[in-house]
Design a protein around this motif. Sequence first.
Motif, PDB file in Angstrom:
ATOM      1  N   TYR A 234      33.643  45.859  28.300  1.00  0.00           N
ATOM      2  CA  TYR A 234      34.687  46.742  28.814  1.00  0.00           C
ATOM      3  C   TYR A 234      34.398  47.162  30.248  1.00  0.00           C
ATOM      4  O   TYR A 234      34.872  48.187  30.719  1.00  0.00           O
ATOM      5  N   GLY A 235      33.595  46.358  30.953  1.00  0.00           N
ATOM      6  CA  GLY A 235      33.244  46.692  32.329  1.00  0.00           C
ATOM      7  C   GLY A 235      34.444  46.624  33.257  1.00  0.00           C
ATOM      8  O   GLY A 235      35.459  45.979  32.971  1.00  0.00           O
ATOM      9  N   LEU A 236      34.309  47.292  34.443  1.00  0.00           N
ATOM     10  CA  LEU A 236      35.441  47.418  35.351  1.00  0.00           C
ATOM     11  C   LEU A 236      35.271  46.610  36.631  1.00  0.00           C
ATOM     12  O   LEU A 236      36.233  46.475  37.387  1.00  0.00           O
ATOM     13  N   SER A 237      34.089  46.105  36.932  1.00  0.00           N
ATOM     14  CA  SER A 237      33.904  45.336  38.151  1.00  0.00           C
ATOM     15  C   SER A 237      34.034  43.850  37.859  1.00  0.00           C
ATOM     16  O   SER A 237      33.688  43.379  36.790  1.00  0.00           O
ATOM     17  N   ARG A 238      34.555  43.111  38.846  1.00  0.00           N
ATOM     18  CA  ARG A 238      34.837  41.685  38.645  1.00  0.00           C
ATOM     19  C   ARG A 238      34.393  40.873  39.854  1.00  0.00           C
ATOM     20  O   ARG A 238      34.450  41.332  40.991  1.00  0.00           O
ATOM     21  N   ASN A 239      33.983  39.645  39.611  1.00  0.00           N
ATOM     22  CA  ASN A 239      33.759  38.672  40.665  1.00  0.00           C
ATOM     23  C   ASN A 239      35.080  37.947  40.874  1.00  0.00           C
ATOM     24  O   ASN A 239      35.508  37.158  40.041  1.00  0.00           O
ATOM     25  N   GLY A 240      35.739  38.236  41.997  1.00  0.00           N
ATOM     26  CA  GLY A 240      37.090  37.739  42.207  1.00  0.00           C
ATOM     27  C   GLY A 240      37.202  36.231  42.229  1.00  0.00           C
ATOM     28  O   GLY A 240      38.252  35.671  41.936  1.00  0.00           O
ATOM     29  N   THR A 241      36.118  35.536  42.598  1.00  0.00           N
ATOM     30  CA  THR A 241      36.153  34.083  42.656  1.00  0.00           C
ATOM     31  C   THR A 241      35.964  33.458  41.283  1.00  0.00           C
ATOM     32  O   THR A 241      36.638  32.496  40.915  1.00  0.00           O
ATOM     33  N   ALA A 242      35.058  34.031  40.489  1.00  0.00           N
ATOM     34  CA  ALA A 242      34.678  33.387  39.235  1.00  0.00           C
ATOM     35  C   ALA A 242      35.389  33.933  38.008  1.00  0.00           C
ATOM     36  O   ALA A 242      35.823  33.171  37.145  1.00  0.00           O
ATOM     37  N   ALA A 243      35.511  35.257  37.903  1.00  0.00           N
ATOM     38  CA  ALA A 243      35.954  35.882  36.654  1.00  0.00           C
ATOM     39  C   ALA A 243      37.310  35.398  36.138  1.00  0.00           C
ATOM     40  O   ALA A 243      37.443  35.099  34.950  1.00  0.00           O
ATOM     41  N   PRO A 244      38.359  35.319  36.967  1.00  0.00           N
ATOM     42  CA  PRO A 244      39.683  34.984  36.426  1.00  0.00           C
ATOM     43  C   PRO A 244      39.783  33.592  35.820  1.00  0.00           C
ATOM     44  O   PRO A 244      40.616  33.355  34.946  1.00  0.00           O
ATOM     45  N   PHE A 245      38.949  32.661  36.290  1.00  0.00           N
ATOM     46  CA  PHE A 245      39.113  31.268  35.872  1.00  0.00           C
ATOM     47  C   PHE A 245      37.867  30.712  35.169  1.00  0.00           C
ATOM     48  O   PHE A 245      37.724  29.508  35.021  1.00  0.00           O
ATOM     49  N   ARG A 246      37.001  31.596  34.735  1.00  0.00           N
ATOM     50  CA  ARG A 246      35.784  31.160  34.062  1.00  0.00           C
ATOM     51  C   ARG A 246      36.091  30.352  32.801  1.00  0.00           C
ATOM     52  O   ARG A 246      35.337  29.470  32.399  1.00  0.00           O
ATOM     53  N   TRP A 247      37.234  30.664  32.187  1.00  0.00           N
ATOM     54  CA  TRP A 247      37.614  29.982  30.946  1.00  0.00           C
ATOM     55  C   TRP A 247      37.787  28.486  31.144  1.00  0.00           C
ATOM     56  O   TRP A 247      37.619  27.711  30.190  1.00  0.00           O
ATOM     57  N   ARG A 248      38.097  28.046  32.355  1.00  0.00           N
ATOM     58  CA  ARG A 248      38.319  26.618  32.598  1.00  0.00           C
ATOM     59  C   ARG A 248      37.062  25.795  32.368  1.00  0.00           C
ATOM     60  O   ARG A 248      37.147  24.603  32.052  1.00  0.00           O
ATOM     61  N   ARG A 249      35.911  26.405  32.534  1.00  0.00           N
ATOM     62  CA  ARG A 249      34.649  25.671  32.368  1.00  0.00           C
ATOM     63  C   ARG A 249      34.148  25.690  30.931  1.00  0.00           C
ATOM     64  O   ARG A 249      33.409  24.786  30.526  1.00  0.00           O
ATOM     65  N   ALA A 250      34.508  26.717  30.169  1.00  0.00           N
ATOM     66  CA  ALA A 250      33.906  26.891  28.843  1.00  0.00           C
ATOM     67  C   ALA A 250      34.869  26.687  27.676  1.00  0.00           C
ATOM     68  O   ALA A 250      34.437  26.342  26.572  1.00  0.00           O
ATOM     69  N   MET A 251      36.154  26.835  27.891  1.00  0.00           N
ATOM     70  CA  MET A 251      37.116  26.800  26.788  1.00  0.00           C
ATOM     71  C   MET A 251      37.375  25.357  26.348  1.00  0.00           C
ATOM     72  O   MET A 251      37.687  24.488  27.178  1.00  0.00           O
ATOM     73  N   PRO A 252      37.240  25.042  25.062  1.00  0.00           N
ATOM     74  CA  PRO A 252      37.509  23.674  24.590  1.00  0.00           C
ATOM     75  C   PRO A 252      38.949  23.269  24.892  1.00  0.00           C
ATOM     76  O   PRO A 252      39.870  24.086  24.756  1.00  0.00           O
ATOM     77  N   PHE A 253      39.137  22.002  25.276  1.00  0.00           N
ATOM     78  CA  PHE A 253      40.480  21.579  25.664  1.00  0.00           C
ATOM     79  C   PHE A 253      41.468  21.671  24.506  1.00  0.00           C
ATOM     80  O   PHE A 253      42.649  21.978  24.714  1.00  0.00           O
ATOM     81  N   HIS A 254      41.014  21.441  23.278  1.00  0.00           N
ATOM     82  CA  HIS A 254      41.946  21.512  22.147  1.00  0.00           C
ATOM     83  C   HIS A 254      42.506  22.927  21.997  1.00  0.00           C
ATOM     84  O   HIS A 254      43.672  23.108  21.634  1.00  0.00           O
ATOM     85  N   LEU A 255      41.699  23.935  22.327  1.00  0.00           N
ATOM     86  CA  LEU A 255      42.183  25.314  22.266  1.00  0.00           C
ATOM     87  C   LEU A 255      43.104  25.603  23.446  1.00  0.00           C
ATOM     88  O   LEU A 255      44.124  26.285  23.295  1.00  0.00           O
ATOM     89  N   VAL A 256      42.757  25.080  24.607  1.00  0.00           N
ATOM     90  CA  VAL A 256      43.626  25.215  25.783  1.00  0.00           C
ATOM     91  C   VAL A 256      44.999  24.631  25.476  1.00  0.00           C
ATOM     92  O   VAL A 256      46.036  25.239  25.762  1.00  0.00           O
TER      93      VAL A 256
END
Length: 308
Positions: A234-256
Amino acid sequence: MRSGSSFVAHLLTQSPTTFYTEEPAREFFGQDSVSARDQGRDVLDILRDILLCNFSIRPHYFAKRISGTHFHNRDNIKLCLSVNSLCWDPATDSALCSAANVHLLRLVAVDLGDLSPLLKERDLNLKIVHLVRDPRGVVASRHRLIEDVPSLGEDLTNVTAICGRYSRDLNESSIIAKDYPNRYTLLRYEDMTKRTEINARQMHHFLGIPYTNLVARHVADHALGLVPEDSHPYGLSRNGTAAPFRWRRAMPFHLVKTVQDECSRVLHAYGYRVFRSESELRDEALAPLVPMLPGFQHLKRYAAGGRA
């Protein structure tokens, strides 16, 4: 949940001219003995009372607000630490609320369409910042959250339910944007994290919140990455470059693909790229955001009846 609303609210409440309320409708959901119609009426009533600073007639809610259940209400926390007797007096909160120029409420559990009756009440002068996040990012974030807090249950990651909520809000957003063009704005979480200062200035202007040096400095700390990224769920600080799109590297394509199939119309409406293969998904040269039509035309095009 996991839409980035806590982060955005944090940036919008740095000015002392704001009075912030954290998810006041939370307590009304999950009450099996309350009908949907009565529940909706109760939610509208409490939102109206908060906007009008009527805390004295809401002792049950006020007790939760002060006790820390709504833990992002920083003004209450500071007051309780310094003057405990005043802290527990609802008249104090009403006075703080009345002195503020802008009353900011963070609402996650309420559908966008549920707010329509309040827009018609002129004395409230309600404005809506409709925050959206790529639903694929939401699903990925919720999966990580369940790993940290298993008690939340797997219903939190139900793709059909998530996309259903997105679709309802999309349909209603087209209507609200047409009827109240100066009191509705759409904000993508990804834009706020990547272009923090520009979007923060726009949101402050839209809401009528002064963009002071104090606010600018706080926003700049986030925009420049000077605030360490918070790994707490529930943290409030974000890495603007990485945080929004981190899912692209870890999320299985079948779930995407499952999310894309369920949320196709939503992805197109809000300008999120649909990936046709795993190689496209992992290809960082492909921008995940695509240009949107000006003046809410995207909403009109893809709302109910529009093509996907």
